[in-house]
Enzyme design. Structure first.
Site, PDB file in Angstrom:
ATOM      1  N   ASP A 223       2.438   5.248  -7.326  1.00 39.63           N
ATOM      2  CA  ASP A 223       3.713   5.078  -6.638  1.00 39.63           C
ATOM      3  C   ASP A 223       4.907   4.949  -7.575  1.00 39.63           C
ATOM      4  O   ASP A 223       6.047   5.037  -7.147  1.00 39.63           O
ATOM      5  CB  ASP A 223       3.660   3.832  -5.738  1.00 39.63           C
ATOM      6  CG  ASP A 223       2.728   4.058  -4.589  1.00 39.63           C
ATOM      7  OD1 ASP A 223       2.816   5.131  -3.979  1.00 39.63           O
ATOM      8  OD2 ASP A 223       1.897   3.188  -4.311  1.00 39.63           O
TER       9      ASP A 223
ATOM     10  N   HIS B 267      -2.900  -2.376 -10.026  1.00 40.59           N
ATOM     11  CA  HIS B 267      -3.753  -1.744  -9.036  1.00 40.59           C
ATOM     12  C   HIS B 267      -5.035  -2.561  -8.937  1.00 40.59           C
ATOM     13  O   HIS B 267      -5.509  -3.072  -9.937  1.00 40.59           O
ATOM     14  CB  HIS B 267      -4.075  -0.301  -9.468  1.00 40.59           C
ATOM     15  CG  HIS B 267      -4.568   0.541  -8.351  1.00 40.59           C
ATOM     16  ND1 HIS B 267      -5.873   0.526  -7.952  1.00 40.59           N
ATOM     17  CD2 HIS B 267      -3.916   1.393  -7.525  1.00 40.59           C
ATOM     18  CE1 HIS B 267      -6.006   1.356  -6.925  1.00 40.59           C
ATOM     19  NE2 HIS B 267      -4.834   1.892  -6.644  1.00 40.59           N
TER      20      HIS B 267
ATOM     21  N   HIS C 111       0.867  -1.191   0.000  1.00 42.15           N
ATOM     22  CA  HIS C 111       0.000   0.000   0.000  1.00 42.15           C
ATOM     23  C   HIS C 111       0.900   1.236   0.000  1.00 42.15           C
ATOM     24  O   HIS C 111       1.513   1.546  -1.010  1.00 42.15           O
ATOM     25  CB  HIS C 111      -0.915  -0.096   1.228  1.00 42.15           C
ATOM     26  CG  HIS C 111      -2.066   0.862   1.238  1.00 42.15           C
ATOM     27  ND1 HIS C 111      -2.433   1.617   0.173  1.00 42.15           N
ATOM     28  CD2 HIS C 111      -2.950   1.175   2.230  1.00 42.15           C
ATOM     29  CE1 HIS C 111      -3.484   2.351   0.495  1.00 42.15           C
ATOM     30  NE2 HIS C 111      -3.823   2.111   1.749  1.00 42.15           N
TER      31      HIS C 111
HETATM   32  N1  ACO Z   1       4.003  -7.193 -11.123  1.00 42.74           N
HETATM   33  C1  ACO Z   1       3.819  -8.376 -11.755  1.00 42.74           C
HETATM   34  N2  ACO Z   1       2.654  -9.030 -11.792  1.00 42.74           N
HETATM   35  C2  ACO Z   1       1.619  -8.459 -11.155  1.00 42.74           C
HETATM   36  C3  ACO Z   1       1.728  -7.231 -10.484  1.00 42.74           C
HETATM   37  C4  ACO Z   1       2.982  -6.580 -10.479  1.00 42.74           C
HETATM   38  N3  ACO Z   1       3.167  -5.415  -9.885  1.00 42.74           N
HETATM   39  N4  ACO Z   1       0.536  -6.905  -9.953  1.00 42.74           N
HETATM   40  C5  ACO Z   1      -0.302  -7.900 -10.266  1.00 42.74           C
HETATM   41  N5  ACO Z   1       0.352  -8.832 -11.013  1.00 42.74           N
HETATM   42  C6  ACO Z   1      -0.222 -10.043 -11.607  1.00 42.74           C
HETATM   43  C7  ACO Z   1      -0.480 -11.116 -10.573  1.00 42.74           C
HETATM   44  O1  ACO Z   1       0.614 -11.979 -10.423  1.00 42.74           O
HETATM   45  C8  ACO Z   1      -1.690 -11.801 -11.155  1.00 42.74           C
HETATM   46  O2  ACO Z   1      -1.252 -12.617 -12.215  1.00 42.74           O
HETATM   47  P1  ACO Z   1      -1.943 -14.045 -12.485  1.00 42.74           P
HETATM   48  O3  ACO Z   1      -3.313 -13.709 -12.960  1.00 42.74           O
HETATM   49  O4  ACO Z   1      -1.077 -14.701 -13.504  1.00 42.74           O
HETATM   50  O5  ACO Z   1      -1.941 -14.766 -11.162  1.00 42.74           O
HETATM   51  C9  ACO Z   1      -2.499 -10.666 -11.798  1.00 42.74           C
HETATM   52  O6  ACO Z   1      -1.513  -9.674 -12.129  1.00 42.74           O
HETATM   53  C10 ACO Z   1      -3.544 -10.070 -10.865  1.00 42.74           C
HETATM   54  O7  ACO Z   1      -2.895  -9.668  -9.660  1.00 42.74           O
HETATM   55  P2  ACO Z   1      -3.574  -9.643  -8.240  1.00 42.74           P
HETATM   56  O8  ACO Z   1      -2.523  -9.851  -7.202  1.00 42.74           O
HETATM   57  O9  ACO Z   1      -4.776 -10.540  -8.226  1.00 42.74           O
HETATM   58  O10 ACO Z   1      -4.084  -8.153  -8.203  1.00 42.74           O
HETATM   59  P3  ACO Z   1      -4.544  -7.385  -6.910  1.00 42.74           P
HETATM   60  O11 ACO Z   1      -5.655  -6.497  -7.351  1.00 42.74           O
HETATM   61  O12 ACO Z   1      -4.809  -8.296  -5.775  1.00 42.74           O
HETATM   62  O13 ACO Z   1      -3.236  -6.539  -6.543  1.00 42.74           O
HETATM   63  C11 ACO Z   1      -1.712  -4.842  -6.152  1.00 42.74           C
HETATM   64  C12 ACO Z   1      -3.102  -5.189  -6.632  1.00 42.74           C
HETATM   65  C13 ACO Z   1      -1.506  -5.312  -4.709  1.00 42.74           C
HETATM   66  C14 ACO Z   1      -1.549  -3.311  -6.180  1.00 42.74           C
HETATM   67  C15 ACO Z   1      -0.667  -5.504  -7.077  1.00 42.74           C
HETATM   68  O14 ACO Z   1      -0.838  -5.063  -8.405  1.00 42.74           O
HETATM   69  C16 ACO Z   1       0.783  -5.283  -6.623  1.00 42.74           C
HETATM   70  O15 ACO Z   1       1.268  -6.017  -5.768  1.00 42.74           O
HETATM   71  N6  ACO Z   1       1.464  -4.242  -7.204  1.00 42.74           N
HETATM   72  C17 ACO Z   1       2.793  -3.906  -6.773  1.00 42.74           C
HETATM   73  C18 ACO Z   1       2.720  -3.109  -5.486  1.00 42.74           C
HETATM   74  C19 ACO Z   1       2.226  -1.713  -5.713  1.00 42.74           C
HETATM   75  O16 ACO Z   1       2.656  -1.016  -6.630  1.00 42.74           O
HETATM   76  N7  ACO Z   1       1.319  -1.266  -4.832  1.00 42.74           N
HETATM   77  C20 ACO Z   1       0.776   0.093  -4.857  1.00 42.74           C
HETATM   78  C21 ACO Z   1      -0.672   0.096  -5.122  1.00 42.74           C
HETATM   79  S1  ACO Z   1      -1.248   1.726  -5.231  1.00 42.74           S
HETATM   80  C22 ACO Z   1      -1.414   2.222  -3.647  1.00 42.74           C
HETATM   81  O17 ACO Z   1      -1.587   1.487  -2.727  1.00 42.74           O
HETATM   82  C23 ACO Z   1      -1.382   3.669  -3.438  1.00 42.74           C
END
Ligand code: ACO
Length: 444
Positions: free
Chosen positions: A365, A309, A270
């Protein structure tokens, strides 16, 4: 043609019974499912929704997001408009009160927030108790929680005047607490607020003033930070706002609930994500090494921080504004070498089917950390810089929750999948576990 009915009909194939549920705002009420039973003494049907990915926990008038189209609006105003024309305090007024202020109201609001920039001297002593290397976010969680002991009147959460007062206090004090945490980690004396400066200018003064009698913030940096604050003011039901509402639903005072929200923001998924982005870009070190990182990400070994996201399945509109703001900051600070790597990483990722098919775009971010670093903030301060402006959003969401007659103490259900009833065996009579059973126990 007959008018379409705004209802949902469900057939329970276990019993053959049909149920007609009303649809309101494209949602059904989860509680309406409880009538679906096999036996009269059944608990009734529930929904299973880990991490609330498809559950609306409230009705809200504050922030609108259309993640597929990359739209973010506070109280109906597009984020692009606010970033270009407004300032953080005015946006905070909008978020908290629902309308943009006229001049007289704005001046009163500015005054009312600024009279709360001081903190009790005991807070300073409290801060001094932290170790020299304490993470400023941990210090913020502790000191905001401690504020509840300074303002016991905050417990009157059903009193409108009290809610307004705590909102102004928290928005006023957050920069001071944040700056004190920073100065503590640097071993520097605390700088008291200078209310002749703008909200953001005063924050920069409390952070960076040394021996000069009057700190003059660089107008470009002051403006860039103000834009960053506008972009972070609210973001509807994210992890920290959900924590604010959930903890606040126990009717605890708003300082305690805000401490919980700040704790939620501390996590790397987050508010800690921009810190992770800078770490990742630094680790990559050069443009040539980007393909190697992309390979690791695609193999599922790591995530591309600052990408993806829960809600935006398009370019995060805040990231677009920040990409532009970065260059304005670099005019003053000189370019952050990480920007080259970030731009190339974005270019490569947005052409790659892995990211395109999963709709993974840069989020807020991805660029904010690079800007903060160029401005001289240590990475540990990044989530703190998020918490300051988000306080207006948290307080606004909290007040909306308190006034909402449909809300109750937040208490999700669970699907129990553990053991059935079993009886206590005295310790010497328990069977010795096999190695496999021990290994399973260790996994937990
Ligand atoms: N890099 C690579 N793969 C990713 C990423 C990423 N940053 N984010 C999601 N994916 C992939 C997952 O592995 C998943 O793949 P799959 O379908 O093959 O299993 C698919 O995309 C869906 O991902 P989820 O984890 O289900 O998405 P969720 O909505 O739960 O996660 C999150 C959102 C936590 C923001 C995620 O994208 C992440 O971890 N990003 C990196 C951290 C980040 O930048 N956080 C900031 C968010 S903005 C904020 O809080 C202000």
């Amino acid at each position: 043609m007959a008018m379409a009915k705004n209802t949902l009909t469900i057939t329970d194939n276990r019993t053959g019974k049909q149920y007609e549920l009303p649809i309101e705002n494209d949602t059904i009420r989860a509680a309406d499912l409880r009538q679906i039973k096999v036996r009269p003494d059944d608990f009734g049907m529930m929904t299973y929704d880990p991490a609330f990915t498809n559950t609306a926990s409230c009705k809200s008038k504050i922030t609108f997001i259309d993640g597929d189209r990359g739209i973010l609006r506070y109280r109906g105003y597009p984020i692009e408009d606010l970033a270009e024309h407004s300032n953080y305090l005015e946006t905070a007024y909008l978020v908290v009160k629902g309308e943009l202020p006229d001049r007289k109201r704005f001046e009163m609001w500015e005054h009312n927030v600024k009279v709360h920039t001081m903190v009790h001297e005991n807070i300073k002593k409290f801060m001094e108790g932290y170790r020299y290397d304490a993470h400023p976010m941990g210090m913020l969680v502790g000191t905001i929680g401690a504020l509840s002991t300074f303002y016991p009147d905050a417990a009157s959460i059903h009193d409108l005047e009290s809610r307004r007062l705590q909102t102004r206090r928290l928005i006023g004090k957050l920069p001071t607490l944040a700056a004190f945490a920073y100065r503590h980690s640097r071993g520097l004396p605390y700088v008291y607020p200078d209310n002749e400066l703008s909200y953001t200018g005063n924050f920069l003064s409390m952070l960076f003033r040394m021996t000069e009698l009057k700190y003059k913030p660089d107008p470009k940096l002051e403006h860039a930070l103000d834009v960053l604050f506008i972009l972070h003011a609210d973001h509807e039901q994210n992890c920290s706002t959900n924590a604010m509402r959930s903890v606040g639903s126990s009717q605890v005072d708003p300082y305690s609930a805000t401490a919980a929200a700040v704790a939620a923001l501390y996590g790397p998924l987050h508010g800690g994500a921009n810190e992770a982005v800078v770490r990742m870009l630094t680790e990559i070190g050069s443009v040539e090494r980007i393909p190697e990182l992309i390979k690791q990400v695609k193999a599922g070994e790591r995530r591309l921080m600052g990408f993806g996201h829960r809600v935006y399945k398009n370019y995060d509109p805040r990231a677009k504004i920040l990409k532009k703001a970065a260059y304005e900051v670099f005019e003053v600070t000189g370019a952050n070498p990480l920007i080259k790597i970030a731009l190339e990483l974005e270019r490569i990722a947005l052409q790659d089917d892995y990211f395109v098919s999963r709709k993974l775009y840069p989020n807020v971010d991805f660029y904010s950390g690079i800007i903060y670093q160029a401005m001289g903030f240590p990475t540990a301060m990044f989530p703190v810089l998020f918490a300051i402006p988000r306080t207006s959003g948290w307080m606004s969401q909290w007040a909306e929750m308190v006034r909402d007659e449909e809300q109750k103490i937040a208490r999700p259900r669970q699907v129990y999948i553990g053991e059935g009833e079993r009886h206590y065996t005295p310790i010497d009579k328990r069977p010795v576990p096999t190695m496999r059973e021990e290994a399973v126990a260790e996994e937990i």
